[in-house]
Design a protein around this motif. Structure first.
Motif, PDB file in Angstrom:
ATOM      1  N   PRO A  92       0.799  -1.182  -0.055  1.00 42.21           N
ATOM      2  CA  PRO A  92      -0.251   0.066   0.054  1.00 42.21           C
ATOM      3  C   PRO A  92       0.856   0.743  -0.094  1.00 42.21           C
ATOM      4  O   PRO A  92       1.951   1.166   0.487  1.00 42.21           O
ATOM      5  CB  PRO A  92      -0.638  -0.199   1.153  1.00 42.21           C
ATOM      6  CG  PRO A  92       0.256  -0.946   2.056  1.00 42.21           C
ATOM      7  CD  PRO A  92       1.014  -2.568   1.615  1.00 42.21           C
ATOM      8  N   TYR A 130      -1.186  -0.037   6.372  1.00 40.42           N
ATOM      9  CA  TYR A 130      -2.438  -0.624   6.244  1.00 40.42           C
ATOM     10  C   TYR A 130      -3.648   0.238   7.211  1.00 40.42           C
ATOM     11  O   TYR A 130      -2.867   0.768   8.824  1.00 40.42           O
ATOM     12  CB  TYR A 130      -2.589  -1.405   6.842  1.00 40.42           C
ATOM     13  CG  TYR A 130      -2.002  -3.378   6.015  1.00 40.42           C
ATOM     14  CD1 TYR A 130      -2.253  -3.400   5.021  1.00 40.42           C
ATOM     15  CD2 TYR A 130      -0.661  -3.500   6.334  1.00 40.42           C
ATOM     16  CE1 TYR A 130      -1.402  -4.123   3.371  1.00 40.42           C
ATOM     17  CE2 TYR A 130       0.147  -4.458   5.564  1.00 40.42           C
ATOM     18  CZ  TYR A 130      -0.063  -4.674   4.462  1.00 40.42           C
ATOM     19  OH  TYR A 130       0.344  -5.148   3.701  1.00 40.42           O
ATOM     20  N   ASN A 183       0.392  -1.772  12.215  1.00 38.07           N
ATOM     21  CA  ASN A 183       0.475  -1.779  10.733  1.00 38.07           C
ATOM     22  C   ASN A 183      -0.691  -3.053  10.664  1.00 38.07           C
ATOM     23  O   ASN A 183       0.468  -4.028   9.545  1.00 38.07           O
ATOM     24  CB  ASN A 183       1.739  -1.674  10.589  1.00 38.07           C
ATOM     25  CG  ASN A 183       1.908  -1.095   8.935  1.00 38.07           C
ATOM     26  OD1 ASN A 183       0.738  -0.623   8.288  1.00 38.07           O
ATOM     27  ND2 ASN A 183       3.081  -1.250   8.342  1.00 38.07           N
ATOM     28  N   PRO A 218      -4.692  -4.421   8.522  1.00 37.60           N
ATOM     29  CA  PRO A 218      -5.746  -3.676   8.260  1.00 37.60           C
ATOM     30  C   PRO A 218      -6.318  -3.779   8.766  1.00 37.60           C
ATOM     31  O   PRO A 218      -7.471  -4.619   8.862  1.00 37.60           O
ATOM     32  CB  PRO A 218      -5.946  -4.244   7.163  1.00 37.60           C
ATOM     33  CG  PRO A 218      -5.410  -5.842   6.749  1.00 37.60           C
ATOM     34  CD  PRO A 218      -4.300  -5.439   7.820  1.00 37.60           C
ATOM     35  N   CYS A 261     -10.065  -1.590   7.967  1.00 38.61           N
ATOM     36  CA  CYS A 261     -10.830  -2.213   6.607  1.00 38.61           C
ATOM     37  C   CYS A 261     -12.546  -2.780   6.688  1.00 38.61           C
ATOM     38  O   CYS A 261     -12.018  -3.881   7.470  1.00 38.61           O
ATOM     39  CB  CYS A 261      -9.630  -3.287   5.662  1.00 38.61           C
ATOM     40  SG  CYS A 261      -8.021  -1.915   5.447  1.00 38.61           S
ATOM     41  N   CYS A 290      -5.915  -6.442  -2.583  1.00 41.45           N
ATOM     42  CA  CYS A 290      -5.457  -4.954  -1.674  1.00 41.45           C
ATOM     43  C   CYS A 290      -5.795  -3.755  -2.391  1.00 41.45           C
ATOM     44  O   CYS A 290      -6.341  -3.762  -4.132  1.00 41.45           O
ATOM     45  CB  CYS A 290      -3.729  -5.271  -2.082  1.00 41.45           C
ATOM     46  SG  CYS A 290      -2.954  -7.267  -1.672  1.00 41.45           S
ATOM     47  N   CYS A 301      -3.596   5.060   2.897  1.00 41.74           N
ATOM     48  CA  CYS A 301      -2.895   3.453   3.317  1.00 41.74           C
ATOM     49  C   CYS A 301      -3.918   2.548   2.958  1.00 41.74           C
ATOM     50  O   CYS A 301      -4.333   2.515   1.781  1.00 41.74           O
ATOM     51  CB  CYS A 301      -3.751   3.131   5.161  1.00 41.74           C
ATOM     52  SG  CYS A 301      -5.422   3.943   4.877  1.00 41.74           S
ATOM     53  N   CYS A 322      -5.661  -1.021   2.718  1.00 43.19           N
ATOM     54  CA  CYS A 322      -6.655  -2.289   2.937  1.00 43.19           C
ATOM     55  C   CYS A 322      -6.386  -4.092   2.713  1.00 43.19           C
ATOM     56  O   CYS A 322      -5.826  -3.842   1.092  1.00 43.19           O
ATOM     57  CB  CYS A 322      -8.267  -2.208   3.392  1.00 43.19           C
ATOM     58  SG  CYS A 322      -8.658  -0.407   4.127  1.00 43.19           S
TER      59      CYS A 322
END
Length: 145
Positions: A64, A68, A75, A77, A80, A120, A131, A133
């Motif tokens: 990313p 994340y 760090n 996700p 998300c 992703c 950022c 996900c």
């Protein structure tokens, strides 16, 4: 004479029995019987060995344009919803995020790993910056019962 004994015996039984408890127990027995009949074939066909399928990798294999999207400072996700952008905490403030279409036409891409693939997505969280996900999809393997 026998009629009289049967009448006395049935009256004593009726007076000594809690009808509500009897109906509850009978209903429970009927429900259990139906459940056993419905589950019987599924349990009979079940094997004794478990098939776990592919393991979900511990960390996403995406790149990313920043960390994340997360809400806990780690760090990973956690900010998300699946692979989709939702929110990101930056500098103590939680920002709402949207998909960014700068680098990919759909804003998302896939990355193969461990028998499955990662979906992703790049996200823009306004004042929270960029950022990403990610969501792992185990592939097309289906686990039997």
């Amino acid at each position: 004479m026998i009629d009289q004994k049967i009448r006395v015996w049935s009256e004593a039984l009726a007076r000594g029995m809690n009808r509500r408890a009897f109906v509850q127990r009978a209903g429970g027995a009927v429900a259990s019987g139906i459940a056993a009949l419905m589950l019987g074939p599924a349990l009979a066909n079940r094997s004794d060995t478990a098939s776990a399928g592919p393991l979900v990798p511990a960390a996403p294999q995406c790149s990313p344009p920043g960390p994340y999207c997360n809400t806990d400072g780690v760090n990973l996700p956690s900010g998300c919803r699946g692979g989709g952008c939702f929110e990101h905490k930056s500098g103590g403030t939680v920002y709402q995020c949207v998909v960014v279409y700068n680098w990919y036409t759909t804003g998302c891409w896939t990355s193969a790993q461990g028998g499955g693939y990662w979906t992703c997505c790049d996200c823009n969280c306004g004042g929270g910056g960029y950022c990403g996900c990610a969501s792992y999809n185990p592939g097309s393997q289906v686990n039997p019962l």
